[in-house]
Design a protein around this motif. Structure first.
Motif, PDB file in Angstrom:
ATOM      1  N   MET A   1       0.839  -1.183   0.000  1.00  0.00           N
ATOM      2  CA  MET A   1       0.000   0.000   0.000  1.00  0.00           C
ATOM      3  C   MET A   1       0.885   1.247   0.000  1.00  0.00           C
ATOM      4  O   MET A   1       1.946   1.253   0.627  1.00  0.00           O
ATOM      5  N   ASN A   2       0.450   2.275  -0.712  1.00  0.00           N
ATOM      6  CA  ASN A   2       1.164   3.541  -0.708  1.00  0.00           C
ATOM      7  C   ASN A   2       0.654   4.410   0.443  1.00  0.00           C
ATOM      8  O   ASN A   2      -0.542   4.706   0.513  1.00  0.00           O
ATOM      9  N   LEU A   3       1.556   4.810   1.313  1.00  0.00           N
ATOM     10  CA  LEU A   3       1.203   5.645   2.447  1.00  0.00           C
ATOM     11  C   LEU A   3       1.988   6.946   2.386  1.00  0.00           C
ATOM     12  O   LEU A   3       3.143   6.967   1.960  1.00  0.00           O
ATOM     13  N   THR A   4       1.354   8.034   2.809  1.00  0.00           N
ATOM     14  CA  THR A   4       2.022   9.319   2.942  1.00  0.00           C
ATOM     15  C   THR A   4       1.938   9.720   4.403  1.00  0.00           C
ATOM     16  O   THR A   4       0.834   9.779   4.968  1.00  0.00           O
ATOM     17  N   VAL A   5       3.073   9.956   5.023  1.00  0.00           N
ATOM     18  CA  VAL A   5       3.117  10.318   6.437  1.00  0.00           C
ATOM     19  C   VAL A   5       3.497  11.788   6.554  1.00  0.00           C
ATOM     20  O   VAL A   5       4.558  12.202   6.083  1.00  0.00           O
ATOM     21  N   LEU A   6       2.628  12.576   7.192  1.00  0.00           N
ATOM     22  CA  LEU A   6       2.908  13.990   7.436  1.00  0.00           C
ATOM     23  C   LEU A   6       3.558  14.164   8.798  1.00  0.00           C
ATOM     24  O   LEU A   6       3.259  13.428   9.744  1.00  0.00           O
ATOM     25  N   ALA A   7       4.417  15.153   8.907  1.00  0.00           N
ATOM     26  CA  ALA A   7       5.185  15.412  10.137  1.00  0.00           C
ATOM     27  C   ALA A   7       6.049  14.194  10.458  1.00  0.00           C
ATOM     28  O   ALA A   7       6.157  13.761  11.603  1.00  0.00           O
ATOM     29  N   ALA A   8       6.690  13.667   9.420  1.00  0.00           N
ATOM     30  CA  ALA A   8       7.422  12.409   9.546  1.00  0.00           C
ATOM     31  C   ALA A   8       8.721  12.531  10.324  1.00  0.00           C
ATOM     32  O   ALA A   8       9.341  11.518  10.652  1.00  0.00           O
ATOM     33  N   SER A   9       9.146  13.758  10.641  1.00  0.00           N
ATOM     34  CA  SER A   9      10.385  13.910  11.410  1.00  0.00           C
ATOM     35  C   SER A   9      10.141  13.966  12.913  1.00  0.00           C
ATOM     36  O   SER A   9      11.079  13.919  13.694  1.00  0.00           O
ATOM     37  N   GLY A  10       8.884  14.058  13.327  1.00  0.00           N
ATOM     38  CA  GLY A  10       8.568  14.060  14.759  1.00  0.00           C
ATOM     39  C   GLY A  10       8.560  12.656  15.322  1.00  0.00           C
ATOM     40  O   GLY A  10       8.635  11.664  14.577  1.00  0.00           O
ATOM     41  N   ARG A  11       8.444  12.550  16.627  1.00  0.00           N
ATOM     42  CA  ARG A  11       8.536  11.226  17.253  1.00  0.00           C
ATOM     43  C   ARG A  11       7.399  10.300  16.829  1.00  0.00           C
ATOM     44  O   ARG A  11       7.615   9.109  16.575  1.00  0.00           O
ATOM     45  N   THR A  12       6.181  10.829  16.735  1.00  0.00           N
ATOM     46  CA  THR A  12       5.073   9.984  16.286  1.00  0.00           C
ATOM     47  C   THR A  12       5.200   9.694  14.800  1.00  0.00           C
ATOM     48  O   THR A  12       4.933   8.577  14.347  1.00  0.00           O
ATOM     49  N   GLY A  13       5.621  10.688  14.018  1.00  0.00           N
ATOM     50  CA  GLY A  13       5.813  10.480  12.586  1.00  0.00           C
ATOM     51  C   GLY A  13       6.880   9.450  12.282  1.00  0.00           C
ATOM     52  O   GLY A  13       6.736   8.632  11.360  1.00  0.00           O
ATOM     53  N   ILE A  14       7.955   9.464  13.055  1.00  0.00           N
ATOM     54  CA  ILE A  14       9.010   8.452  12.895  1.00  0.00           C
ATOM     55  C   ILE A  14       8.447   7.062  13.186  1.00  0.00           C
ATOM     56  O   ILE A  14       8.714   6.096  12.456  1.00  0.00           O
ATOM     57  N   ALA A  15       7.652   6.949  14.255  1.00  0.00           N
ATOM     58  CA  ALA A  15       7.061   5.650  14.598  1.00  0.00           C
ATOM     59  C   ALA A  15       6.137   5.166  13.481  1.00  0.00           C
ATOM     60  O   ALA A  15       6.170   3.990  13.092  1.00  0.00           O
ATOM     61  N   LEU A  16       5.314   6.061  12.951  1.00  0.00           N
ATOM     62  CA  LEU A  16       4.429   5.689  11.845  1.00  0.00           C
ATOM     63  C   LEU A  16       5.224   5.217  10.629  1.00  0.00           C
ATOM     64  O   LEU A  16       4.905   4.179  10.032  1.00  0.00           O
ATOM     65  N   THR A  17       6.246   5.970  10.281  1.00  0.00           N
ATOM     66  CA  THR A  17       7.027   5.649   9.086  1.00  0.00           C
ATOM     67  C   THR A  17       7.763   4.334   9.250  1.00  0.00           C
ATOM     68  O   THR A  17       7.742   3.463   8.363  1.00  0.00           O
ATOM     69  N   ARG A  18       8.426   4.160  10.391  1.00  0.00           N
ATOM     70  CA  ARG A  18       9.186   2.934  10.613  1.00  0.00           C
ATOM     71  C   ARG A  18       8.272   1.707  10.624  1.00  0.00           C
ATOM     72  O   ARG A  18       8.558   0.687   9.991  1.00  0.00           O
ATOM     73  N   GLN A  19       7.156   1.803  11.357  1.00  0.00           N
ATOM     74  CA  GLN A  19       6.249   0.655  11.418  1.00  0.00           C
ATOM     75  C   GLN A  19       5.639   0.352  10.051  1.00  0.00           C
ATOM     76  O   GLN A  19       5.441  -0.817   9.704  1.00  0.00           O
ATOM     77  N   THR A  26       4.950   1.070   1.069  1.00  0.00           N
ATOM     78  CA  THR A  26       5.762   2.107   0.454  1.00  0.00           C
ATOM     79  C   THR A  26       5.364   3.434   1.093  1.00  0.00           C
ATOM     80  O   THR A  26       4.180   3.753   1.169  1.00  0.00           O
ATOM     81  N   VAL A  27       6.361   4.198   1.548  1.00  0.00           N
ATOM     82  CA  VAL A  27       6.067   5.399   2.338  1.00  0.00           C
ATOM     83  C   VAL A  27       6.706   6.634   1.719  1.00  0.00           C
ATOM     84  O   VAL A  27       7.906   6.649   1.433  1.00  0.00           O
ATOM     85  N   THR A  28       5.890   7.661   1.547  1.00  0.00           N
ATOM     86  CA  THR A  28       6.390   9.002   1.272  1.00  0.00           C
ATOM     87  C   THR A  28       6.347   9.749   2.592  1.00  0.00           C
ATOM     88  O   THR A  28       5.269  10.002   3.133  1.00  0.00           O
ATOM     89  N   ALA A  29       7.507  10.050   3.139  1.00  0.00           N
ATOM     90  CA  ALA A  29       7.619  10.695   4.447  1.00  0.00           C
ATOM     91  C   ALA A  29       7.835  12.189   4.232  1.00  0.00           C
ATOM     92  O   ALA A  29       8.827  12.597   3.624  1.00  0.00           O
ATOM     93  N   VAL A  30       6.902  12.999   4.720  1.00  0.00           N
ATOM     94  CA  VAL A  30       6.901  14.440   4.461  1.00  0.00           C
ATOM     95  C   VAL A  30       7.269  15.202   5.725  1.00  0.00           C
ATOM     96  O   VAL A  30       6.693  14.967   6.795  1.00  0.00           O
ATOM     97  N   ALA A  31       8.207  16.115   5.595  1.00  0.00           N
ATOM     98  CA  ALA A  31       8.602  16.983   6.707  1.00  0.00           C
ATOM     99  C   ALA A  31       9.137  18.283   6.127  1.00  0.00           C
ATOM    100  O   ALA A  31       9.607  18.315   4.988  1.00  0.00           O
ATOM    101  N   ARG A  32       9.075  19.343   6.917  1.00  0.00           N
ATOM    102  CA  ARG A  32       9.636  20.613   6.433  1.00  0.00           C
ATOM    103  C   ARG A  32      11.125  20.452   6.140  1.00  0.00           C
ATOM    104  O   ARG A  32      11.636  21.005   5.184  1.00  0.00           O
TER     105      ARG A  32
END
Length: 202
Positions: A1-19, A26-32
């Motif tokens: 599945m294609n997932l897009t994670v917003l605020a991927a550099s924060g602690r919760t975003g990192i957990a979402l992306t890693r898991q 497949t993850v598109t991790a978005v951060a400023r």
């Protein structure tokens, strides 16, 4: 599945992306600042710059076939609603949004603690509630998590609806890993579209 994670550099975003990567997505991790997404390179991971206050920029990075998972938080009013509108306008398949237990639709079931939380949030409360409502109106799922903490995923975790919400308790915490796992479960198997879900550690 294609997932897009917003605020991927924060602690919760990192957990979402890693898991998500561990589950084979497949993850598109978005951060400023994507350099702050502290995860090893992977063929299934794309780190991109994005700011939710830039609707055109969000539209450019959100794949319409993806499910967006937002770990966005802010200390300024207006950012969450702006972000929710930008994400919904980008037209992803679904949106799974992280909110706060005791605000908006969960305030009534949270009890007296919701009043204390409302005072602490000040002018950010209305922003949170309107952002949640924007996502819900688009058929997304909003996770109202309690106080977040670091630590492992709870082996007893469960996700419930508002009807089973416990009283708000400042001392009761839920780990970011637990919340991330619950949000990913919903991405994989939608159970509460257009509704608020509560991730619980017990």
């Amino acid at each position: 599945m294609n997932l897009t994670v917003l605020a991927a550099s924060g602690r919760t975003g990192i957990a979402l992306t890693r898991q998500a990567l561990e589950r084979g997505h497949t993850v598109t991790a978005v951060a400023r600042d994507p350099e702050r997404i502290d995860l090893p390179d992977s063929p299934n991971l794309r780190k991109v710059a994005g700011d939710v206050t830039d609707a055109a920029g969000i539209a450019a990075v959100v794949d319409k076939d993806s499910v967006v998972l937002s770990a966005l938080g802010t200390d300024r009013a207006g950012i969450l609603l702006t972000g929710a509108r930008a994400v919904v306008a980008a037209g992803p398949r679904r949106v799974i949004w992280l909110g706060a237990y005791g605000t908006g639709r969960s305030a009534a079931v949270a009890g007296e603690g919701a009043d204390m939380l409302a005072r602490a949030l000040g002018d950010r409360l209305a922003d949170k509630v309107e952002a949640d409502d924007t996502v819900l109106a688009a058929g997304g799922t909003v996770f109202h998590a309690g106080m977040l903490a670091d630590g492992p995923e709870s082996p007893h975790r469960r996700t419930v609806g508002l009807e089973a919400g416990p009283p708000f308790d400042l001392g009761a915490k839920v780990s970011r890993e637990t919340v991330a796992a619950a949000m990913l479960d919903e991405a994989e198997t939608p159970r509460r579209p257009g509704a608020v879900a509560l991730p619980l550690a017990q």
